[in-house]
Design a protein around this motif. Sequence first.
Motif: not given
Length: 342
Positions: A291, A323, A326
């Motif tokens: 992040d 990302t 995630n």
Amino acid sequence: MRRHLVPAALLLPLTLLLAACGGNSAADTAGAGTDGKGSLTLNVGDQKGGSEAVLRAAGELKNLDYKIKWSTFTSGPPLLEAVNAKAVDIGGVGNTPPVFAAGAGSKVSVVAAWHGASKGEAILVPKNSSLRKPEELKGRSIAVAQGSSAHFQLIASLKEAGLKLSDVKVKYLQPADALAAFTGGKVDAWAVWDPYTSQVLNAEQGRILTDGDGVVNGLSFQVAAPSALKDTKKAAAVKDYLERLRRAQDWVYRHPDAWAKVWAKDTGLPYEVALASVKRTNASRIAVAVDKPLIASEQRIADTFTELKLIPGKVDFAAFVDTRFNGGLPPSTTTPRVYKDS
């Protein structure tokens, strides 16, 4: 019970078990074997006592509908060179090799992260040293592996003490040579990581002057080749592989003794050293999201090494992350697990 240090020669294959070391470490790309079945092969870069060992110990290499071909490397930098060359699809490293890979313009993407305790990253001094606080390091000689996570930890710890890297006499040494210099009285201190920290403490040949807790980010990564991520089938295999790694890390936390036994056997570490390192550092890791705070933290490391002219120019670390994996993971700032008896 008699305590002893592992001979320096045995330390050579242990370079960068937990944190990322720079320098001239070579790769041993001889495959450690293949797991799974199917037409798709995921080429995974590993280090001794790393992903393969923990996945196997946790029973996470069962029921694979794709193949994992393992290649073993002595450290993070050559592993990432292999990722850049598309010889490896994904591999695990510490918090510093991706910064240097980004600085070199390598084609790599950080796809997963773990946040662990940083007490294993320490500045050690001999047991009988007169040094009692970091401020007293001014003018002293300190061994450290150049470009390693310990290198950044040294810089950050000195800054906390009101000192600069130029205020100390830095001796750039890889762990085996640093161990010999430290125990031989050739340096006043040694900035290093676990399991070396646990090894020195277990041997009662040194003590911690200061550690990385609250100073370094405690992050470790899985880094993939962008070309592999563009392949739909390989991206699906990467997703499954990361989920298995996360479950395996949870297993380590629940079974520190079992993992220490496997790790000791795989690396040649004494069991007592392996267990201490597991409880202090290894088992503390928790899977977190890639992040904005993580990117900012790595950017600070990159900027630090750029200022020291160890990286040739400005690095935009955000350009080297992906990302998509995630999921519902907690933020990268999530507090690592802690063992009270560590």
